[in-house]
Design a protein around this motif. Structure first.
Motif, PDB file in Angstrom:
ATOM      1  N   ASN A 213       0.657  -1.018  -0.067  1.00 45.38           N
ATOM      2  CA  ASN A 213      -0.001  -0.054  -0.080  1.00 45.38           C
ATOM      3  C   ASN A 213       0.792   1.208  -0.177  1.00 45.38           C
ATOM      4  OD1 ASN A 213      -1.728   2.273   1.419  1.00 45.38           O
ATOM      5  ND2 ASN A 213      -3.161   0.812   0.712  1.00 45.38           N
ATOM      6  N   LEU A 214       0.603   2.395  -0.925  1.00 46.66           N
ATOM      7  CA  LEU A 214       1.414   3.390  -1.061  1.00 46.66           C
ATOM      8  C   LEU A 214       1.354   4.375   0.286  1.00 46.66           C
ATOM      9  CD1 LEU A 214       0.627   3.958  -4.813  1.00 46.66           C
ATOM     10  CD2 LEU A 214       3.030   3.318  -3.937  1.00 46.66           C
ATOM     11  N   ASN A 215       0.259   4.274   1.138  1.00 46.10           N
ATOM     12  CA  ASN A 215       0.366   4.728   2.423  1.00 46.10           C
ATOM     13  C   ASN A 215       1.204   4.723   3.543  1.00 46.10           C
ATOM     14  OD1 ASN A 215      -1.762   7.017   1.367  1.00 46.10           O
ATOM     15  ND2 ASN A 215      -3.124   5.042   1.375  1.00 46.10           N
ATOM     16  N   THR A 216       2.209   3.511   3.060  1.00 45.82           N
ATOM     17  CA  THR A 216       2.982   2.991   3.981  1.00 45.82           C
ATOM     18  C   THR A 216       4.247   3.860   3.982  1.00 45.82           C
ATOM     19  OG1 THR A 216       2.450   0.686   3.628  1.00 45.82           O
ATOM     20  CG2 THR A 216       4.500   0.999   4.802  1.00 45.82           C
ATOM     21  N   HIS A 217       4.329   4.399   5.172  1.00 46.77           N
ATOM     22  CA  HIS A 217       5.739   5.303   4.942  1.00 46.77           C
ATOM     23  C   HIS A 217       7.038   4.551   4.578  1.00 46.77           C
ATOM     24  CE1 HIS A 217       9.028   7.667   6.923  1.00 46.77           C
ATOM     25  NE2 HIS A 217       8.229   8.505   7.097  1.00 46.77           N
ATOM     26  N   ILE A 276       0.099   0.756   7.039  1.00 47.46           N
ATOM     27  CA  ILE A 276      -0.543   1.899   7.254  1.00 47.46           C
ATOM     28  C   ILE A 276      -0.509   2.404   8.650  1.00 47.46           C
ATOM     29  CG2 ILE A 276      -2.655   3.389   6.889  1.00 47.46           C
ATOM     30  CD1 ILE A 276      -3.250   1.128   4.622  1.00 47.46           C
ATOM     31  N   LYS A 277      -0.505   1.430   9.583  1.00 48.02           N
ATOM     32  CA  LYS A 277      -0.755   1.757  10.915  1.00 48.02           C
ATOM     33  C   LYS A 277       0.855   1.595  11.434  1.00 48.02           C
ATOM     34  CE  LYS A 277      -5.217   0.436  12.041  1.00 48.02           C
ATOM     35  NZ  LYS A 277      -6.029  -0.624  12.916  1.00 48.02           N
ATOM     36  N   HIS A 278       1.839   1.804  10.679  1.00 52.15           N
ATOM     37  CA  HIS A 278       3.273   2.026  10.857  1.00 52.15           C
ATOM     38  C   HIS A 278       3.966   0.996  11.528  1.00 52.15           C
ATOM     39  CE1 HIS A 278       1.579   5.944  10.022  1.00 52.15           C
ATOM     40  NE2 HIS A 278       0.947   6.145  11.331  1.00 52.15           N
TER      41      HIS A 278
END
Length: 433
Positions: A213-217, A276-278
């Motif tokens: 997922n592209l929202n992963t840091h 996404i939740k780091h």
């Protein structure tokens, strides 16, 4: 010195099960009582551990070791407990690792590997492993889908795939796991599964995949990629097992990728939700389909190979944590702080190997989403389970604002934007906060 995470490997052609302890033989155990064995072990792999056996096994481990704590984190539709095992010796550990075992009830090898890992960590007297536990908290959900395991089905008792419920949180199982992620903020989330092979293109003994997922840091993504490609897969290959990337068919002659059949960036899948939740998330899949003629003739041999593959991959995980804990901590901390800056786009689609379309990118996200009282009454519990912060009622209409300036920044639009594929409700975007 890193812990001696295995003392031997089990031959897949063995006629009797002799799964090694994670660190030390039973004669060196911390309790005078002999360590308990699973039903899988006592049957030499001829059958899987039953749920009553699991409960007796875990209770015995809990009684025998002061480094183990047991808790119930939920109850399934059919009344079975969802349990969390906490293992560690230090009060101020630096790294937290979460093992999620058998979300799919018909994929039991990960559960067996998790059960014996709990025991072996609980009973170890090995100095290196005890030092590892003084710096690491290991959390284990031994059976993440107890009703599905009892029925030998992929889904839970409601027919829902738990590994597609990490955004909606409609299932007891998904809600329990969300609370664990929120309350313990694990640095690493390791999800154990199995798959059916498609020879000759998709037939490795072990497959793994990081959050796409592209929202992963970026730093969390890179750590997860390193966990897969530099630790888990090499550990399996050193033990004599083949490995590959989950979801990718490869040319048997060249090893080049042919097509992708699974493993996208859906936010509702645990490895992506974890990113996404780091958390450094990783999916691991072992092959169910027999590899040899002996495995075809004897189910127990096949079962033992499946569990042993899981155990060798777990060795890679533990080595990764021990060698890179500083980098892991830096990556997860940076990711958790990044949302407070409230900058950058949010992606509603795409993956690390599939660029998002322009319509799938919120280039300039709103500063918050407004929820009506009815909307908040409907999804407030889910927002709380996700660890999303909301502000008090705004104005005379008692609406609630959900700001993006928070650690869970990228998650908020995935939950509340009407354009997101799995949104909980369509909040009103706010441009002035």
């Amino acid at each position: 010195m890193r812990p001696r995470l295995r003392t031997a490997l089990l031959s897949v052609t063995a006629t009797a099960l002799a799964l090694p302890l994670l660190t030390a033989p039973a004669s060196q155990a911390s309790s005078a009582t002999a360590p308990p064995r699973t039903g899988f072990e006592t049957s030499a792999g001829a059958r899987w551990t039953t749920q009553p056996e699991e409960q007796r096994f875990l209770a015995a481990v809990d009684r025998a070791s002061d480094r183990v704590a047991m808790s119930t984190i939920g109850t399934t539709k059919q009344g079975r407990p969802l349990q969390l095992v906490t293992i560690g010796t230090g009060r101020h550990t630096r790294t937290t690792v979460l093992l999620i075992c058998s979300q799919h009830g018909d994929e039991p090898s990960g559960r067996e590997a998790c059960l014996t890992t709990v025991r072996d960590l609980a009973y170890t007297r090995d100095a290196g492993t005890r030092r590892f536990l003084s710096r690491t908290t290991v959390l284990v959900v031994p059976t993440a889908n107890p009703d599905g395991r009892a029925a030998d089905t992929r889904t839970n008792a409601d027919g829902v795939d738990v590994n597609r419920d990490h955004i909606a949180l409609k299932t007891a199982e998904g809600r329990a796991l969300a609370a664990v992620l929120r309350d313990h903020r694990p640095d690493v989330v390791y999800d154990l599964h199995e798959y059916d092979a498609t020879p000759p293109y998709y037939d490795k003994a072990l497959l793994s995949l990081w959050p796409r997922n592209l929202n992963t840091h970026a730093r969390v993504h890179d750590e997860a990629h390193a966990l897969s490609e530099s630790y888990v897969r090499p550990a399996a290959e050193r033990a004599g097992f083949t490995s590959g990337v989950y979801g990718i068919w490869t040319d048997p002659a060249t090893g080049e990728p042919l097509k992708q059949v699974a493993g996208d960036g859906q936010e509702r899948i645990l490895r992506n939700t974890a990113g996404i939740k780091h958390s450094v998330g990783l999916l691991v899949e072992t092959r169910v389909t027999p590899l040899t003629d002996e495995e075809k003739r004897d189910t127990a041999v096949n079962n033992r190979r499946r569990v042993t593959t899981q155990l060798t991959a777990l060795d890679g995980l533990m080595r990764y944590v021990d060698e890179r804990r500083g980098r892991i901590e830096a990556a997860t901390t940076a990711a958790r702080l990044a949302g407070l800056g409230d900058r950058g786009p949010v992606h509603l689609g795409g993956a690390d190997n599939d660029p998002a379309e322009p319509a799938e990118v919120i280039q300039d996200p709103p500063c918050a989403y407004r929820l009506s009282p009815a909307q908040y009454a409907d999804v407030g519990d889910e927002l709380a389970l996700h660890g999303v912060r909301v502000t008090p009622p705004d104005g005379g209409d008692n609406s609630v604002r959900v700001p993006l300036r928070q650690s869970a920044r990228a998650l908020v639009p995935l939950l509340l934007d009407a354009r997101a594929a799995y949104h909980l409700t369509a909040g009103e975007p706010m441009t002035a906060c």
